[in-house]
Design a protein around this motif. Structure first.
Motif, PDB file in Angstrom:
ATOM      1  N   ALA A  40      46.652  18.367  62.295  1.00 10.57           N
ATOM      2  CA  ALA A  40      46.555  17.923  60.903  1.00 10.57           C
ATOM      3  C   ALA A  40      45.341  17.028  60.679  1.00 10.57           C
ATOM      4  O   ALA A  40      44.968  16.231  61.543  1.00 10.57           O
ATOM      5  CB  ALA A  40      47.837  17.192  60.504  1.00 10.57           C
ATOM      6  N   LEU A  41      44.751  17.168  59.505  1.00  9.48           N
ATOM      7  CA  LEU A  41      43.626  16.344  59.079  1.00  9.48           C
ATOM      8  C   LEU A  41      43.962  15.697  57.740  1.00  9.48           C
ATOM      9  O   LEU A  41      44.559  16.334  56.868  1.00  9.48           O
ATOM     10  CB  LEU A  41      42.350  17.171  58.915  1.00  9.48           C
ATOM     11  CG  LEU A  41      41.754  17.896  60.119  1.00  9.48           C
ATOM     12  CD1 LEU A  41      40.533  18.680  59.672  1.00  9.48           C
ATOM     13  CD2 LEU A  41      41.377  16.909  61.204  1.00  9.48           C
ATOM     14  N   GLY A  80      36.847   9.143  54.157  1.00  8.96           N
ATOM     15  CA  GLY A  80      36.958   9.359  55.594  1.00  8.96           C
ATOM     16  C   GLY A  80      37.862  10.531  55.915  1.00  8.96           C
ATOM     17  O   GLY A  80      38.800  10.824  55.165  1.00  8.96           O
ATOM     18  N   ILE A  81      37.582  11.198  57.004  1.00  6.59           N
ATOM     19  CA  ILE A  81      38.436  12.292  57.490  1.00  6.59           C
ATOM     20  C   ILE A  81      38.882  11.957  58.905  1.00  6.59           C
ATOM     21  O   ILE A  81      38.057  11.668  59.778  1.00  6.59           O
ATOM     22  CB  ILE A  81      37.689  13.641  57.453  1.00  6.59           C
ATOM     23  CG1 ILE A  81      37.324  13.995  56.009  1.00  6.59           C
ATOM     24  CG2 ILE A  81      38.552  14.747  58.071  1.00  6.59           C
ATOM     25  CD1 ILE A  81      36.513  15.271  55.861  1.00  6.59           C
ATOM     26  N   VAL A  82      40.202  11.976  59.108  1.00  2.00           N
ATOM     27  CA  VAL A  82      40.793  11.569  60.380  1.00  2.00           C
ATOM     28  C   VAL A  82      41.738  12.649  60.881  1.00  2.00           C
ATOM     29  O   VAL A  82      42.485  13.245  60.105  1.00  2.00           O
ATOM     30  CB  VAL A  82      41.549  10.232  60.236  1.00  2.00           C
ATOM     31  CG1 VAL A  82      42.192   9.821  61.550  1.00  2.00           C
ATOM     32  CG2 VAL A  82      40.607   9.137  59.753  1.00  2.00           C
ATOM     33  N   ARG A  83      41.695  12.891  62.195  1.00  2.00           N
ATOM     34  CA  ARG A  83      42.575  13.862  62.835  1.00  2.00           C
ATOM     35  C   ARG A  83      43.836  13.154  63.326  1.00  2.00           C
ATOM     36  O   ARG A  83      43.828  11.948  63.566  1.00  2.00           O
ATOM     37  CB  ARG A  83      41.841  14.513  64.002  1.00  2.00           C
ATOM     38  CG  ARG A  83      42.369  15.858  64.452  1.00  2.00           C
ATOM     39  CD  ARG A  83      41.366  16.562  65.333  1.00  2.00           C
ATOM     40  NE  ARG A  83      41.000  15.749  66.506  1.00  2.00           N
ATOM     41  CZ  ARG A  83      39.888  15.934  67.208  1.00  2.00           C
ATOM     42  NH1 ARG A  83      39.034  16.884  66.860  1.00  2.00           N
ATOM     43  NH2 ARG A  83      39.637  15.185  68.262  1.00  2.00           N
ATOM     44  N   GLU A  84      44.921  13.896  63.488  1.00  2.00           N
ATOM     45  CA  GLU A  84      46.206  13.270  63.809  1.00  2.00           C
ATOM     46  C   GLU A  84      46.249  12.590  65.170  1.00  2.00           C
ATOM     47  O   GLU A  84      47.161  11.797  65.437  1.00  2.00           O
ATOM     48  CB  GLU A  84      47.351  14.268  63.684  1.00  2.00           C
ATOM     49  CG  GLU A  84      47.359  15.373  64.724  1.00  2.00           C
ATOM     50  CD  GLU A  84      48.604  16.244  64.582  1.00  2.00           C
ATOM     51  OE1 GLU A  84      49.657  15.860  65.120  1.00  2.00           O
ATOM     52  OE2 GLU A  84      48.511  17.299  63.915  1.00  2.00           O
ATOM     53  N   CYS A 100      46.255  16.786  53.932  1.00  2.00           N
ATOM     54  CA  CYS A 100      46.724  15.904  52.861  1.00  2.00           C
ATOM     55  C   CYS A 100      45.573  15.028  52.388  1.00  2.00           C
ATOM     56  O   CYS A 100      44.585  14.833  53.096  1.00  2.00           O
ATOM     57  CB  CYS A 100      47.899  15.045  53.325  1.00  2.00           C
ATOM     58  SG  CYS A 100      47.504  13.895  54.663  1.00  2.00           S
ATOM     59  N   ILE A 101      45.737  14.508  51.169  1.00  2.00           N
ATOM     60  CA  ILE A 101      44.779  13.575  50.575  1.00  2.00           C
ATOM     61  C   ILE A 101      45.453  12.214  50.493  1.00  2.00           C
ATOM     62  O   ILE A 101      46.584  12.098  50.009  1.00  2.00           O
ATOM     63  CB  ILE A 101      44.366  14.011  49.152  1.00  2.00           C
ATOM     64  CG1 ILE A 101      43.781  15.420  49.152  1.00  2.00           C
ATOM     65  CG2 ILE A 101      43.390  12.997  48.549  1.00  2.00           C
ATOM     66  CD1 ILE A 101      42.446  15.555  49.814  1.00  2.00           C
ATOM     67  N   ALA A 102      44.779  11.179  50.959  1.00  2.00           N
ATOM     68  CA  ALA A 102      45.285   9.813  50.842  1.00  2.00           C
ATOM     69  C   ALA A 102      44.330   9.014  49.964  1.00  2.00           C
ATOM     70  O   ALA A 102      43.114   9.196  50.030  1.00  2.00           O
ATOM     71  CB  ALA A 102      45.410   9.162  52.215  1.00  2.00           C
ATOM     72  N   GLY A 136      47.722   7.285  55.721  1.00  2.00           N
ATOM     73  CA  GLY A 136      48.189   8.408  54.910  1.00  2.00           C
ATOM     74  C   GLY A 136      48.669   9.548  55.789  1.00  2.00           C
ATOM     75  O   GLY A 136      49.708  10.163  55.527  1.00  2.00           O
ATOM     76  N   LEU A 137      47.925   9.805  56.865  1.00  2.00           N
ATOM     77  CA  LEU A 137      48.308  10.868  57.795  1.00  2.00           C
ATOM     78  C   LEU A 137      49.576  10.490  58.573  1.00  2.00           C
ATOM     79  O   LEU A 137      50.443  11.340  58.815  1.00  2.00           O
ATOM     80  CB  LEU A 137      47.153  11.143  58.757  1.00  2.00           C
ATOM     81  CG  LEU A 137      47.287  12.335  59.714  1.00  2.00           C
ATOM     82  CD1 LEU A 137      47.609  13.621  58.950  1.00  2.00           C
ATOM     83  CD2 LEU A 137      46.012  12.506  60.532  1.00  2.00           C
ATOM     84  N   LEU A 138      49.708   9.214  58.937  1.00  2.00           N
ATOM     85  CA  LEU A 138      50.913   8.756  59.618  1.00  2.00           C
ATOM     86  C   LEU A 138      52.143   8.961  58.733  1.00  2.00           C
ATOM     87  O   LEU A 138      53.196   9.415  59.201  1.00  2.00           O
ATOM     88  CB  LEU A 138      50.785   7.275  59.990  1.00  2.00           C
ATOM     89  CG  LEU A 138      49.757   6.922  61.070  1.00  2.00           C
ATOM     90  CD1 LEU A 138      49.625   5.402  61.212  1.00  2.00           C
ATOM     91  CD2 LEU A 138      50.122   7.545  62.410  1.00  2.00           C
ATOM     92  N   ALA A 139      52.012   8.631  57.451  1.00  2.01           N
ATOM     93  CA  ALA A 139      53.120   8.820  56.517  1.00  2.01           C
ATOM     94  C   ALA A 139      53.405  10.311  56.307  1.00  2.01           C
ATOM     95  O   ALA A 139      54.562  10.739  56.241  1.00  2.01           O
ATOM     96  CB  ALA A 139      52.792   8.146  55.181  1.00  2.01           C
ATOM     97  N   PHE A 140      52.336  11.100  56.214  1.00  3.72           N
ATOM     98  CA  PHE A 140      52.475  12.550  56.030  1.00  3.72           C
ATOM     99  C   PHE A 140      53.242  13.175  57.190  1.00  3.72           C
ATOM    100  O   PHE A 140      54.100  14.040  56.994  1.00  3.72           O
ATOM    101  CB  PHE A 140      51.084  13.178  55.901  1.00  3.72           C
ATOM    102  CG  PHE A 140      51.066  14.678  55.918  1.00  3.72           C
ATOM    103  CD1 PHE A 140      51.491  15.412  54.815  1.00  3.72           C
ATOM    104  CD2 PHE A 140      50.614  15.364  57.047  1.00  3.72           C
ATOM    105  CE1 PHE A 140      51.470  16.806  54.843  1.00  3.72           C
ATOM    106  CE2 PHE A 140      50.589  16.744  57.077  1.00  3.72           C
ATOM    107  CZ  PHE A 140      51.018  17.470  55.965  1.00  3.72           C
ATOM    108  N   LYS A 141      52.950  12.729  58.404  1.00  2.27           N
ATOM    109  CA  LYS A 141      53.635  13.269  59.586  1.00  2.27           C
ATOM    110  C   LYS A 141      55.119  12.888  59.609  1.00  2.27           C
ATOM    111  O   LYS A 141      55.913  13.511  60.304  1.00  2.27           O
ATOM    112  CB  LYS A 141      52.947  12.761  60.864  1.00  2.27           C
ATOM    113  CG  LYS A 141      51.516  13.257  61.038  1.00  2.27           C
ATOM    114  CD  LYS A 141      51.440  14.759  61.232  1.00  2.27           C
ATOM    115  CE  LYS A 141      51.941  15.174  62.586  1.00  2.27           C
ATOM    116  NZ  LYS A 141      51.814  16.636  62.811  1.00  2.27           N
TER     117      LYS A 141
END
Length: 336
Positions: free
Chosen positions: A2-3, A17-21, A74-76, A304-309
């Motif tokens: 996930a990105l 910024g773009i971050v990988r899981e 996802c977009i944060a 945002g990615l942590l919450a998405f997961k």
């Protein structure tokens, strides 16, 4: 894998910024709105700056990361706290991208973003956090799925105090007034006594600022102090206050480590003073450089990615902004 693409624009910096899981930061460009010396930045003009740069920053982030919109999970965006106009500008772009790319959108607390960015970059596990920036000053520790605020400023933030004094000396805002105070302070040698306002676990900077604003002209005119002396004295006083309340929180939580986050956290003198206290207690100090302690898009993408997961997402009708969004209002579902 996930990105997440994160958009930050709560103050005078707009970043994407773009971050990988796995925590890898693939790209993190930003642009700063810089005003003339002696001037601050206003919401309307700052929002216009963000509007002018945000789309090109999204394109730059995608290009640097080597990904396309179809790769984004996802977009944060920064829900708050921050300045209304700039926040809304970024929220509108985040909603547009989420609709265009057909991905979930997640509102992120700016303060939590700083904390999680600091943790992933430094590897700090469960430190007491000193969050110091232009708009916020808080001592924080994690407990039962919340970042609990143990102490904070009762009036203005430490960064705001430094920035406003920089205007008195007519220092440049490039790259930031706080940075220029830090550099000037290195040449100071005389410590001028200033009001020291620690109230339990909280601090107050407005009286100190009023004092130094009033005393500066007289001291300079009489030759009793140089601009470097004033900057040196201001830093020593406010940082001593911050070290004191941080140590008190460490004792309360029985925590050996400290993580400094936020824009003022880049200040090497603050890191030095905090490091002495932490080492005396047998702990470790964690801090980051200006790539991560200054507002940036990756610090929004990562939580945002942590919450998405964890299966979280913000309904489109709830993708609003909250200028006074408390750190402890967020349920931290991704920590035990």
């Amino acid at each position: 894998m996930a990105l997440a693409l994160g958009i930050e624009g709560s103050a005078n910096k707009v970043g994407v910024g773009i971050v990988r899981e796995d925590g890898t930061i693939l790209s993190n460009p930003r642009h700063t709105y810089i005003t003339p010396p002696g001037q601050g930045f206003l919401p309307k003009e700052t929002a216009i700056h963000h509007q002018e740069h945000i789309v090109s920053l999204v394109q730059q982030a995608l290009k640097e990361a080597g990904v396309s919109p179809v790769d984004i999970s996802c977009i944060a965006y920064t829900k708050g706290p921050g300045m209304g106009g700039p926040l809304v500008t970024c929220a509108v772009v985040a909603r547009m991208l989420a609709l265009l790319w057909k991905v979930p959108i997640i509102g992120v607390n700016h303060c939590v973003g700083h904390i999680e960015m600091g943790r992933i970059v430094t590897g700090a596990k469960d430190p007491v956090v000193l969050y110091v920036s232009g708009g916020n000053t808080q001592v924080i520790a994690y407990s039962e799925r919340r970042y609990r605020i143990f102490g904070e400023t009762i009036d203005i933030a430490v960064g705001n105090c430094l920035d406003r004094f920089a205007r008195v000396l007519n220092l440049s805002n490039d790259p930031s007034p706080g940075y220029n105070i830090e550099q000037l302070a290195k040449g100071g040698s005389r410590l001028i006594e200033m009001p020291y306002a620690v109230k339990g676990m909280d601090v107050s900077f407005s009286g100190l600022l009023s004092f130094i604003e009033g005393a500066a002209a007289e001291l300079l005119a009489k030759g009793e102090a140089t601009p470097a002396d004033l900057c040196f004295s201001l830093q020593e006083t406010v940082f001593a206050m911050l070290v004191e309340i941080t140590e008190r929180a460490m004792a309360h939580c029985n925590a050996p480590d400290v993580l400094i986050v936020g824009g003022v956290g880049c200040n090497m003198r603050l890191q030095e003073m905090m490091g002495v206290m932490v080492s005396e207690r047998g702990g470790s100090l964690y801090s980051t450089d200006d790539r991560y302690c200054i507002d940036n898009g990756a610090m929004i993408a990562w939580p945002g990615l942590l919450a998405f997961k964890q299966g979280q997402a913000t309904r489109l009708q709830d993708t609003t902004c909250t200028q006074r969004f408390r750190t402890d209002e967020v349920e931290v579902t991704w920590r035990d």
